[in-house]
Write a protein that holds these residues in place. Structure first.
Motif, PDB file in Angstrom:
ATOM      1  N   ASP A   1       4.382 -49.537 133.472  1.00  0.00           N
ATOM      2  CA  ASP A   1       5.786 -49.694 133.887  1.00  0.00           C
ATOM      3  C   ASP A   1       6.468 -48.629 133.030  1.00  0.00           C
ATOM      4  OD1 ASP A   1       5.635 -51.711 135.850  1.00  0.00           O
ATOM      5  OD2 ASP A   1       5.708 -53.092 134.471  1.00  0.00           O
ATOM      6  N   GLY A   2       6.097 -48.282 131.750  1.00  0.00           N
ATOM      7  CA  GLY A   2       6.931 -47.502 130.898  1.00  0.00           C
ATOM      8  C   GLY A   2       8.129 -48.084 130.440  1.00  0.00           C
ATOM      9  N   PRO A   3       8.888 -47.473 129.435  1.00  0.00           N
ATOM     10  CA  PRO A   3      10.008 -47.797 128.842  1.00  0.00           C
ATOM     11  C   PRO A   3      11.417 -48.308 129.944  1.00  0.00           C
ATOM     12  CG  PRO A   3       9.808 -45.600 128.166  1.00  0.00           C
ATOM     13  CD  PRO A   3       8.735 -46.059 128.999  1.00  0.00           C
ATOM     14  N   GLU A   4      11.366 -47.602 131.082  1.00  0.00           N
ATOM     15  CA  GLU A   4      12.213 -47.945 132.041  1.00  0.00           C
ATOM     16  C   GLU A   4      11.831 -48.367 133.185  1.00  0.00           C
ATOM     17  OE1 GLU A   4      14.770 -44.205 132.343  1.00  0.00           O
ATOM     18  OE2 GLU A   4      14.667 -43.976 130.283  1.00  0.00           O
ATOM     19  N   GLY A   5      10.599 -48.887 133.340  1.00  0.00           N
ATOM     20  CA  GLY A   5       9.901 -49.300 134.589  1.00  0.00           C
ATOM     21  C   GLY A   5       9.399 -48.535 135.696  1.00  0.00           C
ATOM     22  N   ARG A   6       9.551 -47.203 135.119  1.00  0.00           N
ATOM     23  CA  ARG A   6       9.343 -46.104 136.239  1.00  0.00           C
ATOM     24  C   ARG A   6       8.140 -45.275 135.929  1.00  0.00           C
ATOM     25  NH1 ARG A   6      13.678 -44.388 139.501  1.00  0.00           N
ATOM     26  NH2 ARG A   6      12.535 -42.418 139.555  1.00  0.00           N
TER      27      ARG A   6
END
Length: 165
Positions: A42-47
């Motif tokens: 997901d990463g820090p921004e969900g992207r």
């Protein structure tokens, strides 16, 4: 070098880094092998994972592989990357991680290109020229993100706004 043994090392390390293994490739390159590990998350921004997350995972994977005998005694090169924009979207999480992006879908009824407005476990809302339509994941034969290099894309505009503040 056996993929199964590599996967047994790589999977838990990726999990510890908050990522997931998308795929593992092993290729011969003369007397060496190239071990490619593709990660997603997901990463820090969900992207998707950030470059920092990939770099951290690369260091952890390298240490774990060096400490094991999964790679054998032959020399190898480790390459770690994100899943990549050119990979087909196949699972609900792939659509969710690409919200706002332009995608080309191949459906039973033909093809359509639009922007992912929302996504859930069973389908997506696709914005096609300002008209939003629901597309069930079971109706999608193939989906790929279309690379955009437009100067006025929403992501570029947001980045420019932050620079001027």
């Amino acid at each position: 070098m056996k993929e199964q043994a590599i996967a047994a090392i790589v999977g838990p390390v990726a999990d510890q880094c908050g990522l997931e293994v998308d795929r593992i490739e092993i290729a011969s390159a003369g007397k060496r092998s190239v071990l490619r590990v593709y990660l997603d998350g997901d990463g820090p921004e969900g992207r998707g994972p950030s470059l920092d997350e990939i770099a951290e995972a690369t260091r952890a994977l390298s240490d774990a592989l060096d400490a094991s005998d999964a790679t054998g005694s032959a020399p190898y090169t480790l390459e770690v990357s994100s899943r990549g924009v050119s990979r087909p979207l196949a699972e609900p999480k792939h659509y969710r991680r690409n919200l706002g992006r332009l995608v080309a879908l191949t459906l039973e009824s033909g093809s359509v290109t639009g922007r992912i407005a929302s996504a859930d476990d069973t389908g997506i809302e696709l914005d096609v020229d300002g008209v939003v339509r629901r597309v069930e994941l079971t109706d999608i034969n193939k989906a790929v993100v279309k690379a955009e290099l437009r100067k006025d894309s929403p992501e570029v505009a947001d980045a420019n706004d932050e620079e001027t503040e």
